[in-house]
Write a protein that holds these residues in place. Structure first.
Motif, PDB file in Angstrom:
ATOM      1  N   LEU A 142     -53.330   4.950   5.776  1.00  0.00           N
ATOM      2  CA  LEU A 142     -53.557   5.844   6.903  1.00  0.00           C
ATOM      3  C   LEU A 142     -52.587   7.012   6.800  1.00  0.00           C
ATOM      4  CD1 LEU A 142     -53.854   3.325   9.888  1.00  0.00           C
ATOM      5  CD2 LEU A 142     -55.709   4.701   8.927  1.00  0.00           C
ATOM      6  N   ASN A 143     -52.934   8.069   7.498  1.00  0.00           N
ATOM      7  CA  ASN A 143     -52.063   9.238   7.579  1.00  0.00           C
ATOM      8  C   ASN A 143     -50.739   8.841   8.235  1.00  0.00           C
ATOM      9  OD1 ASN A 143     -50.780  11.616   8.601  1.00  0.00           O
ATOM     10  ND2 ASN A 143     -52.731  12.697   8.423  1.00  0.00           N
ATOM     11  N   CYS A 144     -49.626   9.132   7.568  1.00  0.00           N
ATOM     12  CA  CYS A 144     -48.300   8.701   8.027  1.00  0.00           C
ATOM     13  C   CYS A 144     -47.936   9.251   9.404  1.00  0.00           C
ATOM     14  CB  CYS A 144     -47.241   9.130   7.015  1.00  0.00           C
ATOM     15  SG  CYS A 144     -47.512   8.445   5.357  1.00  0.00           S
ATOM     16  N   LYS A 145     -48.600  10.327   9.824  1.00  0.00           N
ATOM     17  CA  LYS A 145     -48.272  10.933  11.124  1.00  0.00           C
ATOM     18  C   LYS A 145     -48.999  10.264  12.289  1.00  0.00           C
ATOM     19  CE  LYS A 145     -45.735  14.199   9.285  1.00  0.00           C
ATOM     20  NZ  LYS A 145     -44.292  13.886   9.227  1.00  0.00           N
ATOM     21  N   MET A 146     -49.918   9.348  11.979  1.00  0.00           N
ATOM     22  CA  MET A 146     -50.593   8.637  13.068  1.00  0.00           C
ATOM     23  C   MET A 146     -49.586   7.821  13.854  1.00  0.00           C
ATOM     24  SD  MET A 146     -54.178   7.062  11.737  1.00  0.00           S
ATOM     25  CE  MET A 146     -54.427   6.286  13.326  1.00  0.00           C
ATOM     26  N   LYS A 147     -49.817   7.701  15.144  1.00  0.00           N
ATOM     27  CA  LYS A 147     -48.919   6.884  15.968  1.00  0.00           C
ATOM     28  C   LYS A 147     -49.550   5.529  16.212  1.00  0.00           C
ATOM     29  CE  LYS A 147     -46.385  10.654  17.882  1.00  0.00           C
ATOM     30  NZ  LYS A 147     -45.132  10.773  18.591  1.00  0.00           N
ATOM     31  N   LEU A 148     -48.854   4.508  15.708  1.00  0.00           N
ATOM     32  CA  LEU A 148     -49.332   3.130  15.833  1.00  0.00           C
ATOM     33  C   LEU A 148     -48.161   2.237  16.203  1.00  0.00           C
ATOM     34  CD1 LEU A 148     -51.300   2.570  12.477  1.00  0.00           C
ATOM     35  CD2 LEU A 148     -52.257   3.244  14.681  1.00  0.00           C
ATOM     36  N   PRO A 149     -48.436   1.100  16.827  1.00  0.00           N
ATOM     37  CA  PRO A 149     -47.389   0.086  16.915  1.00  0.00           C
ATOM     38  C   PRO A 149     -47.111  -0.443  15.512  1.00  0.00           C
ATOM     39  CG  PRO A 149     -49.461  -0.778  17.782  1.00  0.00           C
ATOM     40  CD  PRO A 149     -49.702   0.668  17.421  1.00  0.00           C
ATOM     41  N   ALA A 150     -45.968  -1.040  15.315  1.00  0.00           N
ATOM     42  CA  ALA A 150     -45.607  -1.530  13.982  1.00  0.00           C
ATOM     43  C   ALA A 150     -45.144  -2.973  14.070  1.00  0.00           C
ATOM     44  CB  ALA A 150     -44.485  -0.664  13.405  1.00  0.00           C
ATOM     45  N   LEU A 151     -45.191  -3.667  12.939  1.00  0.00           N
ATOM     46  CA  LEU A 151     -44.670  -5.033  12.852  1.00  0.00           C
ATOM     47  C   LEU A 151     -43.336  -4.994  12.107  1.00  0.00           C
ATOM     48  CD1 LEU A 151     -47.940  -6.957  11.884  1.00  0.00           C
ATOM     49  CD2 LEU A 151     -46.980  -6.587  14.166  1.00  0.00           C
ATOM     50  N   CYS A 152     -42.291  -5.507  12.766  1.00  0.00           N
ATOM     51  CA  CYS A 152     -40.959  -5.593  12.136  1.00  0.00           C
ATOM     52  C   CYS A 152     -40.686  -7.047  11.777  1.00  0.00           C
ATOM     53  CB  CYS A 152     -39.843  -5.169  13.073  1.00  0.00           C
ATOM     54  SG  CYS A 152     -40.060  -3.648  13.982  1.00  0.00           S
ATOM     55  N   ILE A 153     -39.861  -7.239  10.768  1.00  0.00           N
ATOM     56  CA  ILE A 153     -39.495  -8.578  10.336  1.00  0.00           C
ATOM     57  C   ILE A 153     -37.996  -8.756  10.460  1.00  0.00           C
ATOM     58  CG2 ILE A 153     -39.222  -7.942   7.895  1.00  0.00           C
ATOM     59  CD1 ILE A 153     -40.480 -10.670   7.231  1.00  0.00           C
ATOM     60  N   GLU A 154     -37.625  -9.991  10.740  1.00  0.00           N
ATOM     61  CA  GLU A 154     -36.213 -10.339  10.860  1.00  0.00           C
ATOM     62  C   GLU A 154     -36.020 -11.700  10.218  1.00  0.00           C
ATOM     63  OE1 GLU A 154     -33.108  -9.220  14.008  1.00  0.00           O
ATOM     64  OE2 GLU A 154     -34.932 -10.022  14.877  1.00  0.00           O
ATOM     65  N   ASP A 155     -35.163 -11.778   9.240  1.00  0.00           N
ATOM     66  CA  ASP A 155     -34.876 -13.092   8.654  1.00  0.00           C
ATOM     67  C   ASP A 155     -33.867 -13.781   9.543  1.00  0.00           C
ATOM     68  OD1 ASP A 155     -36.471 -12.558   6.554  1.00  0.00           O
ATOM     69  OD2 ASP A 155     -34.868 -12.327   5.092  1.00  0.00           O
TER      70      ASP A 155
END
Ligand SMILES: *[C@@H]1O[C@H](CO)[C@@H](O)[C@H](O)[C@H]1NC(C)=O
Length: 137
Positions: free
Chosen positions: A120-133
């Motif tokens: 997708l176009n990097c400028k799109m605004k989306l929620p994101a998934l973050c990871i934490e070990d």
């Protein structure tokens, strides 16, 4: 459940990781910074097992839509890499089963409900998934 309940969900998975959803839609770069400051980084999946964990989370919560993950494409060379671990993507789960290629590709990657990846176009605004070990190895 809607997306708002997903933010609160912490997934305890076999790899001892937690996945969280960012609270507001952001560009890929903003999401990259947010996940790095508040967590380990944007989510990555190194193989089928990790992909299945993420799919299970998306499927059981029934969320729809797209989420940024740590997928980025080299604009010069065209290869895709996982930004959080700085590794070239080997295992993949792209929509249509092949990596988006230059010159038509967009340069940032997201995961959709159902688990397929797409550019997708990097400028799109989306929620994101973050990871934490929780217990980094
Ligand atoms: C998640 O849902 C998608 C779409 O229905 C399905 O193709 C996929 O196999 C499911 N994944 C898991 C791990 O249940």
């Amino acid at each position: 459940m809607g997306p708002s309940s997903l933010w609160l969900l912490l997934l305890l998975s076999p790899r001892d990781t937690r996945i969280t959803v960012t609270p507001v839609p952001q560009t890929w770069e903003e999401a990259f910074d947010y996940c790095k400051e508040n967590h380990r980084g944007l989510l990555f999946m190194r193989g089928k097992v990790e992909q299945t964990e993420v799919e299970t989370l998306l499927n059981v919560t029934g969320v729809t839509g797209r989420f940024w993950i740590g997928l980025r494409q080299s604009r010069l060379m065209g290869f895709w890499f996982w930004t959080t671990i700085d590794k070239v993507v080997h295992y993949h789960n792209w929509k249509d089963n092949r990596p988006p290629e230059l010159p038509l590709s967009h340069h940032c990657g997201a995961i959709e409900a159902g688990g397929k990846w797409r550019d997708l176009n990097c400028k799109m605004k989306l929620p994101a998934l973050c990871i934490e070990d929780m217990y980094p190895t």
